[in-house]
Design a protein around this motif. Structure first.
Motif, short mmCIF file in Angstrom:
data_model
loop_
_atom_site.label_atom_id
_atom_site.label_comp_id
_atom_site.label_asym_id
_atom_site.label_seq_id
_atom_site.Cartn_x
_atom_site.Cartn_y
_atom_site.Cartn_z
N LEU A 10 0.82 -1.21 0.00
CA LEU A 10 0.00 0.00 0.00
C LEU A 10 0.86 1.26 0.00
O LEU A 10 0.56 2.23 -0.71
CB LEU A 10 -0.95 0.01 1.19
N LYS A 11 1.94 1.26 0.78
CA LYS A 11 2.85 2.41 0.79
C LYS A 11 3.47 2.60 -0.58
O LYS A 11 3.64 3.73 -1.05
CB LYS A 11 3.93 2.22 1.85
N LYS A 12 3.84 1.50 -1.24
CA LYS A 12 4.42 1.58 -2.57
C LYS A 12 3.40 2.16 -3.56
O LYS A 12 3.75 3.02 -4.38
CB LYS A 12 4.87 0.18 -3.01
N GLN A 13 2.15 1.73 -3.47
CA GLN A 13 1.11 2.26 -4.34
C GLN A 13 0.85 3.74 -4.07
O GLN A 13 0.65 4.52 -5.01
CB GLN A 13 -0.19 1.46 -4.17
N ILE A 14 0.89 4.15 -2.80
CA ILE A 14 0.69 5.56 -2.45
C ILE A 14 1.82 6.40 -3.02
O ILE A 14 1.59 7.48 -3.57
CB ILE A 14 0.57 5.74 -0.93
N LEU A 15 3.05 5.93 -2.91
CA LEU A 15 4.20 6.65 -3.45
C LEU A 15 4.08 6.80 -4.96
O LEU A 15 4.32 7.89 -5.50
CB LEU A 15 5.49 5.92 -3.08
N GLU A 16 3.67 5.74 -5.63
CA GLU A 16 3.47 5.80 -7.09
C GLU A 16 2.34 6.77 -7.44
O GLU A 16 2.47 7.55 -8.39
CB GLU A 16 3.16 4.40 -7.63
N ALA A 17 1.27 6.75 -6.67
CA ALA A 17 0.15 7.68 -6.92
C ALA A 17 0.60 9.12 -6.69
O ALA A 17 0.21 10.03 -7.44
CB ALA A 17 -1.03 7.34 -6.02
N LYS A 18 1.43 9.36 -5.67
CA LYS A 18 1.95 10.71 -5.43
C LYS A 18 2.80 11.18 -6.60
O LYS A 18 2.71 12.34 -7.02
CB LYS A 18 2.80 10.74 -4.14
#
Length: 141
Positions: free
Chosen positions: A91-99
């Motif tokens: 989830l953190k990886k997906q949030i970073l990618e979304a940012k």
């Protein structure tokens, strides 16, 4: 699901004692009777003829319990923690990618707004220059 009074495990083939009314697993109570010749609940003499088989429509076998000791419970908790940690990482990886995508998109949007504003300013200046040229052309004639 009922548990056998002798074994503490789920009953798959239930039988009832005529003497005590206790519910038992058939194989477990037959083995107990062959060794002791008595009812385990009240101590009266008991034979296999004193057992009544309970008719059930369907018996669903229970899943074997894996959480019957502290080490197995710790293993279950460790597995759950590992799964949660992995999910959190993903989830953190997906949030970073979304940012990153949002930042890039906002940058391009800002650039497009600046280009549009520059073009509108140039258009307005060109229109003003045309109007001045027309006004100067009309006043000289």
């Amino acid at each position: 699901m009922a548990l056998c009074a002798l074994t503490g495990k789920p009953i798959t083939t239930p039988v009832v004692s005529k003497k005590s009314g206790g519910l038992f697993e058939k194989a477990a109570i037959e083995e107990y009777i062959s060794q002791n010749n008595q009812d385990p609940l009240n101590g009266e003499s008991l034979s296999e003829e004193d057992l009544i088989e309970v008719q059930t429509s369907r018996t669903v076998p229970a899943k074997p319990s894996t959480s019957d000791s502290i080490p197995s419970l710790l293993q279950i908790f460790q597995s759950e923690y590992d799964a949660l940690a992995l999910e959190s990482f993903e989830l953190k990886k997906q949030i970073l990618e979304a940012k990153k995508e949002l930042s890039s998109t906002l940058y391009y949007h800002d650039a497009a707004v600046k280009v549009a504003a520059t073009l509108m300013t140039e258009r307005d200046e060109a229109l003003a220059a045309i109007q001045r040229a027309n006004a100067n052309g009309n006043s000289t004639t």
